[in-house]
Write a protein that holds these residues in place. Sequence first.
Motif, PDB file in Angstrom:
ATOM      1  N   ILE A  17      12.665  69.614 -42.716  1.00  6.74           N
ATOM      2  CA  ILE A  17      11.292  69.683 -42.202  1.00  6.74           C
ATOM      3  C   ILE A  17      10.526  70.624 -43.118  1.00  6.74           C
ATOM      4  O   ILE A  17      10.957  71.738 -43.384  1.00  6.74           O
ATOM      5  CB  ILE A  17      11.267  70.204 -40.750  1.00  6.74           C
ATOM      6  N   ASP A  18       9.406  70.186 -43.613  1.00  7.15           N
ATOM      7  CA  ASP A  18       8.578  71.030 -44.477  1.00  7.15           C
ATOM      8  C   ASP A  18       7.878  72.086 -43.637  1.00  7.15           C
ATOM      9  O   ASP A  18       7.257  71.774 -42.637  1.00  7.15           O
ATOM     10  CB  ASP A  18       7.518  70.203 -45.198  1.00  7.15           C
ATOM     11  N   ALA A  19       8.004  73.315 -44.071  1.00 10.12           N
ATOM     12  CA  ALA A  19       7.345  74.413 -43.345  1.00 10.12           C
ATOM     13  C   ALA A  19       5.916  74.584 -43.808  1.00 10.12           C
ATOM     14  O   ALA A  19       5.541  74.246 -44.871  1.00 10.12           O
ATOM     15  CB  ALA A  19       8.126  75.701 -43.561  1.00 10.12           C
TER      16      ALA A  19
ATOM     17  N   GLY B  59      10.361  85.026 -33.734  1.00  8.54           N
ATOM     18  CA  GLY B  59       9.855  84.214 -32.637  1.00  8.54           C
ATOM     19  C   GLY B  59       8.430  83.802 -32.929  1.00  8.54           C
ATOM     20  O   GLY B  59       7.825  84.242 -33.911  1.00  8.54           O
ATOM     21  N   ALA B  60       7.904  82.955 -32.070  1.00  4.19           N
ATOM     22  CA  ALA B  60       6.509  82.525 -32.228  1.00  4.19           C
ATOM     23  C   ALA B  60       5.979  82.027 -30.901  1.00  4.19           C
ATOM     24  O   ALA B  60       6.738  81.496 -30.081  1.00  4.19           O
ATOM     25  CB  ALA B  60       6.382  81.423 -33.272  1.00  4.19           C
ATOM     26  N   PHE B  61       4.687  82.196 -30.730  1.00  4.04           N
ATOM     27  CA  PHE B  61       3.968  81.610 -29.604  1.00  4.04           C
ATOM     28  C   PHE B  61       2.735  80.952 -30.200  1.00  4.04           C
ATOM     29  O   PHE B  61       1.992  81.595 -30.944  1.00  4.04           O
ATOM     30  CB  PHE B  61       3.554  82.673 -28.580  1.00  4.04           C
ATOM     31  N   VAL B  62       2.553  79.666 -29.913  1.00  9.37           N
ATOM     32  CA  VAL B  62       1.400  78.936 -30.454  1.00  9.37           C
ATOM     33  C   VAL B  62       0.575  78.350 -29.320  1.00  9.37           C
ATOM     34  O   VAL B  62       1.095  78.054 -28.240  1.00  9.37           O
ATOM     35  CB  VAL B  62       1.812  77.828 -31.449  1.00  9.37           C
ATOM     36  N   LEU B  63      -0.709  78.192 -29.593  1.00 14.12           N
ATOM     37  CA  LEU B  63      -1.652  77.613 -28.643  1.00 14.12           C
ATOM     38  C   LEU B  63      -2.404  76.498 -29.340  1.00 14.12           C
ATOM     39  O   LEU B  63      -2.759  76.627 -30.509  1.00 14.12           O
ATOM     40  CB  LEU B  63      -2.647  78.694 -28.203  1.00 14.12           C
ATOM     41  N   ALA B  64      -2.621  75.406 -28.637  1.00 15.35           N
ATOM     42  CA  ALA B  64      -3.468  74.312 -29.120  1.00 15.35           C
ATOM     43  C   ALA B  64      -4.818  74.462 -28.446  1.00 15.35           C
ATOM     44  O   ALA B  64      -4.896  74.692 -27.233  1.00 15.35           O
ATOM     45  CB  ALA B  64      -2.848  72.962 -28.770  1.00 15.35           C
ATOM     46  N   ARG B  65      -5.880  74.337 -29.240  1.00 21.50           N
ATOM     47  CA  ARG B  65      -7.249  74.443 -28.731  1.00 21.50           C
ATOM     48  C   ARG B  65      -8.105  73.328 -29.319  1.00 21.50           C
ATOM     49  O   ARG B  65      -7.871  72.901 -30.439  1.00 21.50           O
ATOM     50  CB  ARG B  65      -7.891  75.766 -29.148  1.00 21.50           C
TER      51      ARG B  65
ATOM     52  N   MET C  88      -2.152  77.694 -39.736  1.00 23.24           N
ATOM     53  CA  MET C  88      -2.969  76.951 -38.794  1.00 23.24           C
ATOM     54  C   MET C  88      -2.887  75.477 -39.149  1.00 23.24           C
ATOM     55  O   MET C  88      -2.894  75.100 -40.301  1.00 23.24           O
ATOM     56  CB  MET C  88      -4.408  77.446 -38.840  1.00 23.24           C
ATOM     57  N   MET C  89      -2.823  74.621 -38.134  1.00 28.39           N
ATOM     58  CA  MET C  89      -2.719  73.186 -38.330  1.00 28.39           C
ATOM     59  C   MET C  89      -3.856  72.508 -37.589  1.00 28.39           C
ATOM     60  O   MET C  89      -4.135  72.829 -36.452  1.00 28.39           O
ATOM     61  CB  MET C  89      -1.376  72.734 -37.775  1.00 28.39           C
ATOM     62  N   GLU C  90      -4.526  71.563 -38.252  1.00 29.17           N
ATOM     63  CA  GLU C  90      -5.589  70.826 -37.584  1.00 29.17           C
ATOM     64  C   GLU C  90      -5.187  69.363 -37.517  1.00 29.17           C
ATOM     65  O   GLU C  90      -4.584  68.828 -38.427  1.00 29.17           O
ATOM     66  CB  GLU C  90      -6.917  70.972 -38.326  1.00 29.17           C
ATOM     67  N   SER C  91      -5.511  68.718 -36.436  1.00 30.99           N
ATOM     68  CA  SER C  91      -5.138  67.331 -36.202  1.00 30.99           C
ATOM     69  C   SER C  91      -6.360  66.436 -36.267  1.00 30.99           C
ATOM     70  O   SER C  91      -7.489  66.869 -36.064  1.00 30.99           O
ATOM     71  CB  SER C  91      -4.500  67.218 -34.812  1.00 30.99           C
ATOM     72  N   ALA C  92      -6.105  65.163 -36.503  1.00 32.22           N
ATOM     73  CA  ALA C  92      -7.186  64.180 -36.472  1.00 32.22           C
ATOM     74  C   ALA C  92      -7.757  64.063 -35.063  1.00 32.22           C
ATOM     75  O   ALA C  92      -8.830  63.521 -34.871  1.00 32.22           O
ATOM     76  CB  ALA C  92      -6.657  62.832 -36.951  1.00 32.22           C
ATOM     77  N   MET C  93      -7.032  64.572 -34.067  1.00 34.34           N
ATOM     78  CA  MET C  93      -7.494  64.484 -32.684  1.00 34.34           C
ATOM     79  C   MET C  93      -8.422  65.638 -32.346  1.00 34.34           C
ATOM     80  O   MET C  93      -8.738  65.864 -31.197  1.00 34.34           O
ATOM     81  CB  MET C  93      -6.299  64.441 -31.740  1.00 34.34           C
TER      82      MET C  93
ATOM     83  N   ALA D 133       8.018  73.579 -37.547  1.00 34.97           N
ATOM     84  CA  ALA D 133       7.667  74.109 -38.869  1.00 34.97           C
ATOM     85  C   ALA D 133       7.717  75.636 -38.877  1.00 34.97           C
ATOM     86  O   ALA D 133       8.224  76.248 -39.838  1.00 34.97           O
ATOM     87  CB  ALA D 133       6.283  73.614 -39.285  1.00 34.97           C
ATOM     88  N   GLU D 134       7.232  76.266 -37.822  1.00 35.09           N
ATOM     89  CA  GLU D 134       7.282  77.734 -37.721  1.00 35.09           C
ATOM     90  C   GLU D 134       8.738  78.218 -37.673  1.00 35.09           C
ATOM     91  O   GLU D 134       9.070  79.250 -38.260  1.00 35.09           O
ATOM     92  CB  GLU D 134       6.533  78.217 -36.477  1.00 35.09           C
ATOM     93  N   ALA D 135       9.588  77.475 -36.978  1.00 37.36           N
ATOM     94  CA  ALA D 135      11.001  77.857 -36.877  1.00 37.36           C
ATOM     95  C   ALA D 135      11.681  77.781 -38.244  1.00 37.36           C
ATOM     96  O   ALA D 135      12.454  78.674 -38.603  1.00 37.36           O
ATOM     97  CB  ALA D 135      11.717  76.982 -35.854  1.00 37.36           C
ATOM     98  N   VAL D 136      11.398  76.736 -39.002  1.00 40.49           N
ATOM     99  CA  VAL D 136      11.958  76.627 -40.351  1.00 40.49           C
ATOM    100  C   VAL D 136      11.470  77.797 -41.200  1.00 40.49           C
ATOM    101  O   VAL D 136      12.252  78.439 -41.904  1.00 40.49           O
ATOM    102  CB  VAL D 136      11.589  75.271 -40.995  1.00 40.49           C
ATOM    103  N   ALA D 137      10.181  78.097 -41.121  1.00 37.24           N
ATOM    104  CA  ALA D 137       9.618  79.211 -41.892  1.00 37.24           C
ATOM    105  C   ALA D 137      10.249  80.548 -41.503  1.00 37.24           C
ATOM    106  O   ALA D 137      10.358  81.450 -42.337  1.00 37.24           O
ATOM    107  CB  ALA D 137       8.101  79.264 -41.703  1.00 37.24           C
ATOM    108  N   ALA D 138      10.691  80.664 -40.252  1.00 34.20           N
ATOM    109  CA  ALA D 138      11.338  81.894 -39.774  1.00 34.20           C
ATOM    110  C   ALA D 138      12.829  81.928 -40.103  1.00 34.20           C
ATOM    111  O   ALA D 138      13.512  82.893 -39.763  1.00 34.20           O
ATOM    112  CB  ALA D 138      11.124  82.049 -38.268  1.00 34.20           C
ATOM    113  N   GLY D 139      13.335  80.865 -40.740  1.00 34.44           N
ATOM    114  CA  GLY D 139      14.725  80.848 -41.171  1.00 34.44           C
ATOM    115  C   GLY D 139      15.702  80.134 -40.251  1.00 34.44           C
ATOM    116  O   GLY D 139      16.916  80.214 -40.459  1.00 34.44           O
TER     117      GLY D 139
END
Length: 160
Positions: free
Chosen positions: A158-160, A53-59, A1-6, A103-109
């Motif tokens: 890119i750091d994962a 694969g991955a699917f991400v959502l921003a909330r 999970m990633m949190e932004s200053a926004m 980052a998720e793509a790098v982590a997935a190889g």
Amino acid sequence: MMESAMDFVIQREDPYSLDAQILMDELSAMLATLSGDGGQSRFCADDVCSARGAFVLARTSQGTPLGCGAFRRFDFGVAELKRVYARPNKAGVGRALLSALEAEAVAAGYHTLVLETRAVNQRAIAFYERNGYSPIDVFPSCSDLADARCFAKTLYGIDA
């Protein structure tokens, strides 16, 4: 999970969820208005529901959906970005989604991300170019689309 200053959070979610479907429907409507094709026929949610694969959502921190994005396996070491979308006037969400997907793509190889958009979608083209994506030859699967434009970015470092 990633949190932004926004004050929003990006995390993996189910592409079949109601919020995901609403966001992808908004994207499809916008693309259909722009190019006459909403792109639904070139996306299968099952493709992004695996370890490759991955699917991400921003909330928002209150849970309001702001945008989404996905990738799926394209070739050995290469993933394809799909359904990247941020609701209008949500500054920083698109860039944060793209960073999370990279980052998720790098982590997935994966070492490379590719994508296809249409020539008329100048906003998307400018966005990807600003974020390090370069034009490449059109995918064979898109050869029937005269206005298809394809891009790629190498993810090494890119750091994962």
